[in-house]
Structure formats: structure tokens, C-alpha cells
Design an enzyme around this catalytic site. Sequence first.
Site, PDB file in Angstrom:
ATOM      1  N   ARG A  50       0.844  -1.209  -0.031  1.00 29.93           N
ATOM      2  CA  ARG A  50       0.075  -0.020  -0.048  1.00 29.93           C
ATOM      3  C   ARG A  50       0.884   1.371   0.081  1.00 29.93           C
ATOM      4  O   ARG A  50       1.789   1.454   0.960  1.00 29.93           O
ATOM      5  CB  ARG A  50      -0.712   0.172   1.423  1.00 29.93           C
ATOM      6  CG  ARG A  50      -1.664   1.392   1.318  1.00 29.93           C
ATOM      7  CD  ARG A  50      -2.575   1.327   2.711  1.00 29.93           C
ATOM      8  NE  ARG A  50      -3.198   2.622   2.767  1.00 29.93           N
ATOM      9  CZ  ARG A  50      -2.773   3.454   3.745  1.00 29.93           C
ATOM     10  NH1 ARG A  50      -2.224   2.961   4.740  1.00 29.93           N
ATOM     11  NH2 ARG A  50      -3.449   4.829   3.560  1.00 29.93           N
ATOM     12  N   GLU A  79      -7.119   8.767   6.459  1.00 32.37           N
ATOM     13  CA  GLU A  79      -7.166   9.420   7.796  1.00 32.37           C
ATOM     14  C   GLU A  79      -7.670  10.872   7.747  1.00 32.37           C
ATOM     15  O   GLU A  79      -7.102  11.567   8.120  1.00 32.37           O
ATOM     16  CB  GLU A  79      -6.079   9.296   8.605  1.00 32.37           C
ATOM     17  CG  GLU A  79      -5.693   7.801   8.577  1.00 32.37           C
ATOM     18  CD  GLU A  79      -4.429   7.791   9.844  1.00 32.37           C
ATOM     19  OE1 GLU A  79      -3.623   8.711   9.985  1.00 32.37           O
ATOM     20  OE2 GLU A  79      -3.816   6.531   9.903  1.00 32.37           O
TER      21      GLU A  79
HETATM   22  C1  BGC Z   1      -0.497   7.799   9.392  1.00 33.24           C
HETATM   23  C2  BGC Z   1       0.880   7.590   9.187  1.00 33.24           C
HETATM   24  C3  BGC Z   1       1.897   7.606  10.224  1.00 33.24           C
HETATM   25  C4  BGC Z   1       1.493   6.647  11.473  1.00 33.24           C
HETATM   26  C5  BGC Z   1       2.301   6.686  12.539  1.00 33.24           C
HETATM   27  C6  BGC Z   1      -0.717   7.122  10.534  1.00 33.24           C
HETATM   28  O1  BGC Z   1      -1.636   7.815  11.338  1.00 33.24           O
HETATM   29  O2  BGC Z   1      -1.309   7.424   8.524  1.00 33.24           O
HETATM   30  O3  BGC Z   1       1.254   8.314   8.015  1.00 33.24           O
HETATM   31  O4  BGC Z   1       3.294   7.429  10.050  1.00 33.24           O
HETATM   32  O5  BGC Z   1       0.117   6.741  11.843  1.00 33.24           O
HETATM   33  O6  BGC Z   1       1.931   7.720  13.232  1.00 33.24           O
END
Ligand code: BGC
Length: 452
Positions: free
Chosen positions: A78, A167
Site C-alpha cells: 500500500r 485518515e
Molecule cells: C499515518 C502514518 C503515520 C502513522 C504513525 C498514521 O496516522 O497514516 O502516516 O506514520 O500513523 O504515526
Amino acid sequence: MAKETLFPENFLWGTATSAYQIEGSPLADGAGPNIWERFVHTPGMTSGGDTGDVACDHYRRWREDVALMKRLGMQAYRFSVSWSRVMPEGRGPVNGKGLDFYSRLVDELLTHGITPMVTLFHWDLPIALDDRGGWLNPDIAHWFADYAEVLFKALDGRVQQWATLNEPWVVADGGYLHGALAPGHRNLYEAPIATHNLLRAHGAAVQRYRSVGRHQVGLVVNLEPKYPASDTAADRAATQRAHAYMNAQYLDPVFLGRYPEEMRDIFGNAWPDWPEADFALIRQKLDFIGFNYYTRSVTRDDPSAWPVRASRVMQKLATYTETSWEVFPQGLTDTLLWIRDRYGNPPVYITENGSAFYDPPVAEEGRVHDPLRIGYLRKHLLALHEAIRAGVDVRGYMAWSFMDNFEWSLGFAKRFGLVHVNYGTLERSPKDSALYYSRVVASNGASLHEEN
Ligand code: BGC
């Protein structure tokens, strides 16, 4: 015994990354700038002043990275596409060279038998669009759908699993409400508007996919189950608010066509009345939900915690990762059951799950001993299996992350990778957790019951 943890047939095992966190070469080959470049070059925004200017140099080392995935036996990958590489201005002309980068990456993955899962937006908004208001401008729904269409037309077929946004909660909360992430705004009135436009953009892109694409499209959300710190009415109400804000705020509109009632209580006058017609756009039928799981929150009422009036209570006997997140595998099972029951058991992919722990230096023969990360992985996979046994329709698992990378405002200080990256030489060394995960994948989960 071993048989019990065999995952379903065709269960897809892989790892995940995102463009800005690994690629480097931000303006190469005609790419336009994105908001993370502006953010990281503003003093004081990231730990140690770290930037993604080089990151893991994946933009130039992608063949090597795909070859390593193959050696580790990964079945899927992904990754996200950088909008401003493909459309330097965010709208209008397409930059063929930027698009080619992703096209070649997809071909390389397919040549190695690795299934690509593409996320269209993982936080790196083109600066040209931010300058027009970014997620606050209602036109962004159409800008995003137009950009998505370019990718769908170029890659659908070779890519069969698409996610619109990664997210949206983090974009609205970190980018517009608290300001810890790009574009760094801190504004109660902006956050609901950003949320709503993110969801409209998601809906518009799904709609566009149905007219030009033939495979699967979904949305990736981060969900964090909330458990009350005590049985008092105040703590229970705070837990409900926190849950509505972080979890139901995104999935309720998408599946049920409305926001949770608590949103007005949280935002007060800053929560507008939305046009009813918007919900028809937002509520598109999805082929899957991508669920990113890291931790839970034990929640108490806290009038000083703006604006949700709820805060997290640390647990005395728990293990915490380097990002101060409690290791709580049961939360993965509980949240999957919640999705099943509330939204009618849609297909789910775990699109991220992982942990940052302190890693010892690379030892002899390139070994990195990371037993805490192995423990985290194993416990979460067992918790995932528990949910599958309870009938949740989980189709795959993408570990976060394939390799150590740029952890946003925390810079390079926190390492989430299964593969260690030496930021001086950019050398990659699979950690023990990568070798462990490789065995899990090869046995479709049966090896989870082995001691180590
Ligand atoms: C995000 C990533 C991030 C990971 C760890 C997720 O919220 O999609 O980009 O590195 O968490 O913090």
C-alpha cells in the site's frame, strides 16, 4: 494448534508507506510543491528541523525497495500518490513524468507478483490548492475527483484496490484544529468545514470511479476505541464524545448519511447545518473500509481539553510505544466488532498497524534486534484473527511500515519500519521483525503460535 491461526484463503499480506514520508526528491521531474514542504521548512514545526527533502530516497531507490519486498515474500504494497507530482498545480495540466513514476512502480510490483493498493491522498496537498483555501474551499471536491480520474484512467486494472483519503480525521484535527500538522491552522471554525469537504471529496472521487473504474474503491480511516476511565456519568459522556469525534464522525456520514449528534455539543456554534444534498454525495457505496489501528484511549471528562472536553488517562501497568501509545491489541478486535455491528459488516483491510520502539544499532551481519516490535505485531495479528473468527470480514493486513521513514512532525526520531533505514547511507536492513513477519506471511498466519 497452528491450524487455528491460519487466516482466510486469499488473505492479503503486505506493508504500507506514504509518498511524502519516503520519497524525497520533492520537486523532481516537474512536480509542484506540497504543503508538507512549506511546513517542514518553517522553523520549529518538526522535531530537530527534520524534512522530507531526502527521506528514504525512495523516488530513486524504488526498484531496490520492491526487490526487498519480494525477498521478504510480501504479497501486497500500500503506497500513496503525491498529488502535486501528478498535477503540479493541483488542477489542470498533468505532469507525465510524475504519473510515469507511479506507473513504473506499479509495473515493477506486478512483475514481482505484489498487489498494489493505491491511496490517492496521504496529507501532501499541492501548495497551489492550499493557496486557494485547501480543504476549506468547497471546490476541492471537484479538484480531487479530477485528479483521481487521471489516476483511475492511467492505472485501473493494473491497480485493483484504490483508497481515496488516508485518515481524514488527522487532516482536520492535526491540520486545521490543533495545528500540529500541515497546513498548521488552529481554528475551531475551520475544522468542521475541512472535515465536510474531505468527505465530499471522497464521495466525488468514488462517484467518478464508478464511471471510469472497474475494481474496488474505499476510504482509509484511523479508529481508536475509547473506554471510560471510571463509571461516572461524566466520564461515560466524555468517552462518548471522544468516540463520536474520532471514530463515528467519519464513518457515520459515509455509511449512515449523517454526523453523530455529539458534534454539535463539541463544536457549538462552529458546527454548521450542512445541506442535506451533501450526504447523498458522501454516502457512496464502498467496496471496503481501510482501518488503521495503533492504540486505544482510556478517557476521562476534562473540561480543559479543548474542544472535546475529554482526555486520555495513562495506564499504570501497560506497555507504551515510543510515541506514547498504549499497546492494546484487544482494541483492534473490539473496533472490528464495532464496525461489523454498526455498519453491516463491510469488507475491511487493516491498512496500517505498527509501532515505534527504540531500536538498537544495526548489529553484525546487518541484524537489528527489535523484540518489542515483534511482540506488538504478533499480539495484534492474534487479535485480528480473533475478530475474523467472530465473523468480521477482514480481507488483508498491511503492516506500518515497510521501512523507517519521516514521521511527520516527529521527524526521523521515531522508527516504525520493519526495515531499518540508515539515514546517513540510506542503506536498508531488514529488522528481526521483518524476518518474523515474512514467516507469518509465508505460513498465512500459522507461525503465529511459534514461540518466536
Ligand atoms: C499515518 C502514518 C503515520 C502513522 C504513525 C498514521 O496516522 O497514516 O502516516 O506514520 O500513523 O504515526
